[in-house]
Design a protein around this motif. Structure first.
Motif, short mmCIF file in Angstrom:
data_model
loop_
_atom_site.label_atom_id
_atom_site.label_comp_id
_atom_site.label_asym_id
_atom_site.label_seq_id
_atom_site.Cartn_x
_atom_site.Cartn_y
_atom_site.Cartn_z
N ILE A 105 0.79 -1.64 0.10
CA ILE A 105 0.08 0.16 0.49
C ILE A 105 0.95 1.45 -0.09
CG2 ILE A 105 -1.75 0.99 1.28
CD1 ILE A 105 -2.72 -1.24 2.19
N SER A 106 1.85 1.02 0.49
CA SER A 106 2.39 2.59 0.87
C SER A 106 3.43 2.68 -0.19
CB SER A 106 3.49 2.49 1.71
OG SER A 106 3.10 1.08 2.87
N PHE B 39 -3.72 7.36 1.26
CA PHE B 39 -2.29 7.83 1.19
C PHE B 39 -2.09 8.62 0.21
CE2 PHE B 39 -2.59 4.81 5.25
CZ PHE B 39 -1.97 5.56 5.61
N THR B 40 -2.29 8.72 -0.38
CA THR B 40 -1.94 9.14 -1.90
C THR B 40 -2.08 10.97 -2.44
OG1 THR B 40 -2.04 6.91 -3.71
CG2 THR B 40 -2.18 9.22 -4.77
N LEU B 41 -3.42 11.04 -2.02
CA LEU B 41 -4.28 12.62 -1.80
C LEU B 41 -2.97 12.94 -0.39
CD1 LEU B 41 -8.11 11.86 -0.71
CD2 LEU B 41 -6.98 13.12 -2.82
N TRP B 42 -2.59 12.52 0.76
CA TRP B 42 -1.88 13.25 1.84
C TRP B 42 -0.04 12.81 0.31
CZ3 TRP B 42 2.26 9.73 5.28
CH2 TRP B 42 2.30 11.03 6.57
N GLY B 43 0.59 12.11 0.31
CA GLY B 43 1.80 12.30 -0.27
C GLY B 43 1.35 12.90 -1.54
N THR B 44 0.67 13.57 -2.17
CA THR B 44 1.02 14.17 -3.30
C THR B 44 0.89 15.62 -2.54
OG1 THR B 44 -0.22 13.25 -4.69
CG2 THR B 44 -0.58 14.98 -5.31
N ALA B 45 0.48 16.10 -1.04
CA ALA B 45 0.51 17.26 -1.33
C ALA B 45 1.42 17.24 -0.52
CB ALA B 45 -1.08 17.10 0.02
N GLU B 46 1.98 16.61 0.05
CA GLU B 46 3.55 16.44 0.85
C GLU B 46 4.28 16.68 -0.02
OE1 GLU B 46 4.48 17.13 3.97
OE2 GLU B 46 1.59 17.24 4.58
N MET B 47 4.39 16.12 -1.47
CA MET B 47 5.40 16.11 -2.52
C MET B 47 5.04 17.73 -3.09
SD MET B 47 7.84 14.13 -3.53
CE MET B 47 9.13 14.09 -5.05
N GLY B 48 4.36 17.98 -3.43
CA GLY B 48 3.47 18.57 -3.61
C GLY B 48 4.74 19.97 -3.66
N ASP B 49 4.49 20.02 -1.99
CA ASP B 49 4.76 20.98 -1.29
C ASP B 49 6.57 20.99 -1.47
OD1 ASP B 49 4.98 23.39 0.16
OD2 ASP B 49 5.09 22.82 2.12
N ASN C 40 12.31 10.65 2.67
CA ASN C 40 11.98 10.71 3.81
C ASN C 40 10.70 10.81 4.73
OD1 ASN C 40 14.39 10.56 5.20
ND2 ASN C 40 14.60 12.98 4.60
N LEU C 41 10.08 11.42 3.44
CA LEU C 41 8.64 11.27 2.81
C LEU C 41 7.78 9.66 3.35
CD1 LEU C 41 5.54 12.83 2.76
CD2 LEU C 41 5.87 12.90 0.04
N THR C 42 8.85 9.11 1.94
CA THR C 42 8.98 7.58 2.00
C THR C 42 7.92 6.74 3.52
OG1 THR C 42 9.61 7.49 -0.45
CG2 THR C 42 9.31 5.42 0.74
N THR C 43 9.28 7.22 3.83
CA THR C 43 9.65 6.15 5.46
C THR C 43 8.19 6.71 6.16
OG1 THR C 43 11.18 8.05 6.74
CG2 THR C 43 11.83 5.81 5.95
N ARG C 44 7.97 8.19 6.76
CA ARG C 44 7.06 8.11 6.74
C ARG C 44 5.48 7.97 6.52
NH1 ARG C 44 6.77 14.13 6.43
NH2 ARG C 44 4.74 14.58 7.24
#
Ligand code: ATP
Ligand code: MG
Lengths: 250, 225
Positions: B28-29, B99-109, B155-159
């Protein structure tokens, strides 16, 4: 000044930044092999002028001609024009992720599509001339400011530009490094390069220049030979500006 | 024989079940991370556009995702969508979406930050050499952006991997769920099973994230300039 030897001509250049004109009506001609030094108080538009010449700033009116052809009428391709105009900035902007050699080779290989071997031979020769051949494989962060600036000069020179623009290239350097960079520029001047130099190093200006132009408030206020300009400036504004470089005991 | 809780680990196929749970978590991650990298990069580029409407929308999205606990988002997607629109999503699909919604936001930033950290002078030096806009991006901007971005993205990946432990709450069988089942099954025979099982899970998460963190800090050091 015969018309055939005019390399660069600027006609009635005007440049605005939102609130008013930074360059009002600047005209000048630069001959092949001539070294022109541009001086003037901070904020008078010297950097802006150089940036207009190689298209980093759009101009509002006027015309710039290189080799008799307009480069501001919208038909010229900037990527071709810029190969003929080398520029070195005040803040030595090497590319931090590339070695010295790769910094120098980026232009010849990607813009001029030269093959690496031949360009590399050129690069090494130029590095040798500025005394940095042993640094060719290091990264910019491992160089002193003066060394970076000499690499930046080589990076511009390897394109074999017809004219070199220097914008206060020693202003960010420690005093003991200024000399090594100015020496390189003196050598270029002596070698017949066409150069337009913005500097606050008055001694150097006097020694290197064929002609000095004094810019103030976005206009050319005075122009003359270095001796005439530095010894007997014709205008009060130039006199006042030169006075700021001399000290008297109070 | 002394009653050692550790033996629950090796009873039956418990350990294999735990590993299987971890695998679902990782799956999933990693899926969410892969999607987030692609979508986040696009979002990051869009976020550098200086347009008030675009700015407002992206800022709202970013803030919304950050303020909402991931658990709430999970419930919203898993139960909310089912209830309100009759869309039936499996636990795993819901988890990937959240997790994609969240990851996209963080990654975008992160992408936005890396892009705007390249000084204007770098673009100008490239232009002054006669490089075209495309070449400037290809040879100057993108390599420098990647160097700043990759350690942060790792680092985002591990989070994200760590946060997937939350999906036990919507019933996706993953490592924590398996753990609870094992603990339940052995409640009377091995009272301290919880300690051993959770300890093992800690260790498994550590094994999954530690090499990734190491890689991130190694890259960060290597590319510092
Ligand atoms: N991007 C910009 N936007 C608005 N105004 C600008 C911009 N760049 C320069 N200016 C203004 O234009 C004027 C001329 O600036 P310029 O940098 O050409 O001066 P300069 O003669 O090179 O000065 P210095 O000796 O300090 O380098 C200044 O008043 C400056 O504030
Ligand atoms: Mg300036």
């Amino acid at each position: 000044m015969s018309e055939e030897t005019i390399l660069l001509e600027v006609r009635h250049l005007r440049k605005d930044y939102g609130n008013g004109a930074v360059l009002k009506d600047v005209s000048l001609k630069l001959e092949k092999g001539e070294v022109l030094v541009l001086i003037g108080p901070s904020g008078c538009g010297k950097s802006t002028f150089l940036r207009c010449i190689n298209g980093l700033e759009p101009i509002q009116s006027g015309e710039i001609l290189l080799d008799g052809l307009s480069i501001t009428d919208g038909t010229a391709k900037w990527s071709e024009v810029r190969q003929k105009i080398g520029m070195v900035f005040q803040s030595y902007e090497l590319f931090p992720h590339m070695t010295v050699l790769d910094n120098i080779l980026l232009g010849p290989m990607k813009v001029q599509k030269r093959n690496r071997k031949e360009a590399e031979a050129d690069a090494c020769q130029l590095l040798e001339r500025v005394g940095l051949l042993d640094k060719k494989d290091v990264y910019p962060r491992q160089l002193s400011g003066g060394q970076k600036q000499r690499v930046a000069i080589v990076r511009a020179l390897i394109m074999k530009p017809e004219i070199m623009l220097f914008d206060e290239v020693t202003a960010a350097l420690d005093p003991e490094m200024v000399r090594e960079v100015l020496d390189v520029m003196m050598e270029l001047a002596a070698g017949g390069s066409t150069m337009m130099i913005v500097t606050h190093e008055m001694q150097f200006a006097r020694a290197a220049a064929d002609r000095v132009i004094f810019l103030d408030g976005g206009e050319i206020v005075e122009t003359g030979t270095p001796d005439a300009f530095f010894d007997k400036p014709k205008t009060d504004r130039a006199q006042r500006f030169l006075n700021t470089f001399t000290f008297e005991k109070k | 024989m002394q009653d050692l809780g550790i033996r629950v680990l090796f009873m039956g196929n418990n350990f294999i079940r735990l590993l299987g749970g971890l695998w679902i978590t990782l799956k999933i991650s990693l899926l969410a991370v892969a999607l987030s990298v692609v979508l986040g990069t696009l979002l990051g580029v869009v976020m550098t556009i200086k347009h008030p409407v675009i700015k407002a929308i992206t800022k709202f999205y970013l803030e919304f995702i950050r303020i909402m606990p991931q658990l709430v988002l999970l419930f919203l997607v898993y139960f909310g969508l089912t209830k309100s629109f009759g869309i039936n999503l499996s636990g795993q699909v819901s988890a990937v979406i959240v997790f994609t919604l969240w990851g996209t936001a963080e990654m975008g930033d992160l992408v936005r930050g890396a892009l705007i950290s390249i000084p204007a002078h770098q673009y100008e030096s490239g232009a002054a050499l006669g490089l075209t806009k495309g070449q400037i991006f290809l040879y100057i901007v993108i390599p420098q952006t990647l160097r700043r971005l990759i350690p942060l993205a790792i680092n985002l990946t591990t989070r994200m991997i760590k946060t997937t432990s939350l999906i036990v709450m919507i019933g996706v069988v993953e490592v924590l769920k398996v753990a609870q089942q094992i603990i339940e099954a052995n409640r009377y025979t091995v009272p301290d099973a919880a300690l051993w099982i959770y300890g093992t899970i800690f260790f498994l998460y550590f094994l999954a994230c530690w090499p990734i963190s190491l890689l991130a800090s190694w890259l960060e050091k290597r590319w510092k300039n």
